[in-house]
Scaffold this motif. Structure first.
Motif, short mmCIF file in Angstrom:
data_model
loop_
_atom_site.label_atom_id
_atom_site.label_comp_id
_atom_site.label_asym_id
_atom_site.label_seq_id
_atom_site.Cartn_x
_atom_site.Cartn_y
_atom_site.Cartn_z
N ARG A 37 0.96 -1.24 -0.05
CA ARG A 37 0.17 -0.06 -0.06
C ARG A 37 0.80 1.28 -0.05
O ARG A 37 0.39 2.34 -0.51
CB ARG A 37 -1.01 -0.02 1.14
N THR A 39 3.44 2.07 -1.70
CA THR A 39 3.86 2.28 -3.01
C THR A 39 2.92 3.40 -3.59
O THR A 39 3.29 3.89 -4.62
CB THR A 39 3.97 0.90 -3.75
N ARG A 40 1.88 3.26 -2.90
CA ARG A 40 0.80 4.40 -3.66
C ARG A 40 0.79 5.92 -3.03
O ARG A 40 0.37 6.63 -3.27
CB ARG A 40 -0.47 3.86 -3.74
N THR A 41 1.41 5.64 -1.82
CA THR A 41 1.32 6.87 -0.94
C THR A 41 2.46 7.46 -0.58
O THR A 41 2.54 8.53 0.04
CB THR A 41 0.57 6.54 0.41
N GLU A 62 1.34 -4.55 -9.67
CA GLU A 62 1.64 -3.33 -8.81
C GLU A 62 3.28 -3.24 -8.76
O GLU A 62 3.87 -2.20 -8.89
CB GLU A 62 1.38 -3.36 -7.29
N ASN A 65 4.40 -1.53 -12.31
CA ASN A 65 4.15 -0.15 -12.02
C ASN A 65 5.20 0.52 -11.24
O ASN A 65 5.88 1.59 -11.55
CB ASN A 65 2.87 0.19 -11.56
N TYR A 66 5.55 0.01 -10.25
CA TYR A 66 6.42 0.57 -9.37
C TYR A 66 7.89 0.43 -9.89
O TYR A 66 8.58 1.47 -9.62
CB TYR A 66 6.46 -0.42 -7.83
N ARG A 69 8.44 3.36 -12.23
CA ARG A 69 8.43 4.60 -11.47
C ARG A 69 10.16 4.75 -10.88
O ARG A 69 10.69 5.81 -10.83
CB ARG A 69 7.42 4.73 -10.27
N TRP A 303 -3.70 -5.38 -2.28
CA TRP A 303 -3.45 -4.29 -1.25
C TRP A 303 -4.84 -3.70 -0.77
O TRP A 303 -5.43 -3.65 -1.58
CB TRP A 303 -2.38 -3.18 -1.96
#
Length: 420
Positions: A37, A39-41, A62, A65-66, A69, A303
């Motif tokens: 979680r 990784t999104r915040t 996920e 995607n990470y 980035r 997540w």
């Protein structure tokens, strides 16, 4: 005793053990979801990606995607590194470990590998002339580990900087630095030439690495506390990696159970701290990155959305007292800040600077969160070996960062310019 009775007894005895094990597994998967979680915040952090890749449970979409980035972030870091003089040894090393943990090809890693090789030579040269590396031994050894895990042969002189003829500098290592040096040297000692069944380094080099590892592990064992901690709870996960890498599973298990209990009490909310904890809960170390083939991975980790929280009314629950002391231990500033519920120390400092123009502070963003760099226009500086130390009450140093520490009503927090 009848065999049937014995079996019955054993099965009864096994129930609590099995329940205990399942309970542990459930707790570890919950921490895994918590890290996913983050990784999104939070800003991208290669250490988080490494931990997710070393886990047994995955969310491949996920993670992909990470990784994308992180690659964007790495390009930005390398272009900044070319322009400036500031070394990013440790940060680029973590990115290289993250890329290897996702089985990225050499082309993806080339620029970072060249940068790290160059920086490790600079670290070594600085050690020759100044007796300390350009950054510190933690970043130096992390750099060696990153090249080693990526099957890059490391220059003899760079390795000798970690294994000096005398072991003076090893006496001053902190627990997590000692652990990182152990992991780097263990990797060197066990490296084979890719595709061939021969050692990458000479017998003499491997023997020197083993001797240095033995000395460092003796020191770590002397620091070992009966509760399974070395240093503090945030340095212990890396120490547990060193224990696993050197085969001390008994101490690893004791440390793992202690840290798992601490995590249940909310001690590992910071993504960086959690990313260092998760691998050892899964019985993994950074050395395992070199063996990853990325083919068969589970894809069942989800997540979990946090329950939407009712916004709390920010009621006041007392005051926090802030003092500032210079190196001469003379108090240069004091103030009292109204404490609202759920206020971190960062919130308190921001409130103090809003309320009083005589109080200023500056922070720098790190993988651990904001780091206090300057108070009232006085910076902590590497060249003068000074930093801003955070102390609660009379003499309890804070081990959390300013964003992760939540002061209590009536608490006195001292910001003290100290030497390291």
């Amino acid at each position: 005793m009848q065999p049937g009775v014995l079996l019955l007894l054993m099965s009864y005895m096994g129930v609590p053990l099995l329940a205990h094990k399942l309970n542990h597994e459930k707790a570890i998967v919950a921490l895994n979801s918590l890290l996913l979680r983050s990784t999104r915040t939070f800003p991208p952090n290669p250490s988080v990606h490494i931990a997710l890749r070393l886990s047994e449970k995955h969310n491949l979409h996920e993670e992909q995607n990470y990784l994308h980035r992180l690659k964007t972030d790495l390009r930005r870091i390398l272009s900044r590194a070319e322009q400036g003089t500031r070394p990013f040894t440790g940060l680029v090393a973590l990115h290289l470990l993250a890329l290897r943990a996702s089985c990225q090809d050499l082309q993806e890693k080339r620029q970072a590998l060249l940068y790290l090789k160059k920086k490790l030579s600079a670290e070594r040269n600085h050690t020759i002339y100044h007796q300390v590396p350009l950054t510190n031994y933690y970043q130096y050894s992390l750099g060696v580990l990153a090249l080693c895990v990526n099957d890059i042969r490391i220059d003899h002189s760079v390795l000798s900087g970690l294994v000096p003829h005398d072991h003076h500098h090893h006496h001053h290592h902190s627990a997590d630095t000692s652990a990182m040096v152990v992991l780097a040297l263990k990797c060197v000692q066990e490296s084979t030439v890719p595709g061939r069944d021969v050692w990458m380094y000479s017998t003499e080099r491997r023997l020197k690495a083993q001797q240095a590892v033995n000395k460092l592990m003796e020191k770590i064992q002397r620091w070992w506390k009966s509760n399974g901690e070395v240093g503090n709870i945030y340095s212990t996960p890396l120490v547990l990696q060193a224990l696993l890498a050197t085969g001390d599973t008994e101490r690893w298990l004791k440390g793992k159970i202690n840290l798992l209990n601490k995590s249940k009490q909310g001690a590992f909310q910071n993504p960086m701290a959690l990313s260092q904890l998760l691998p050892v809960l899964y019985r993994k170390t950074y050395l395992d990155i070199g063996q990853m083939d990325c083919r068969s991975k589970s894809d069942e980790l989800r997540w979990v959305d946090l329950e939407p929280q009712e916004p709390e009314t920010r009621s006041q629950s007392g005051f926090v007292y802030i003092s500032v002391k210079g190196k001469n231990l003379v108090t240069t500033y004091t103030t009292r800040v109204p404490l609202l519920n759920q206020m971190s120390l960062l919130d308190v400092l921001q409130a103090a600077s809003r309320n009083d123009t005589n109080f200023t502070f500056e922070t720098e963003q790190t993988l651990w969160g904001p780091f206090l760099t300057s108070v009232n226009h006085v910076p902590g500086q590497d060249d003068t070996n000074t930093y801003w130390r955070l102390i609660s009450g009379a003499h309890t140093p804070l081990i959390e960062g300013i964003q992760d520490y939540f002061p209590k009503p009536g608490e006195h927090i001292l910001l003290q310019l100290s030497s390291f």
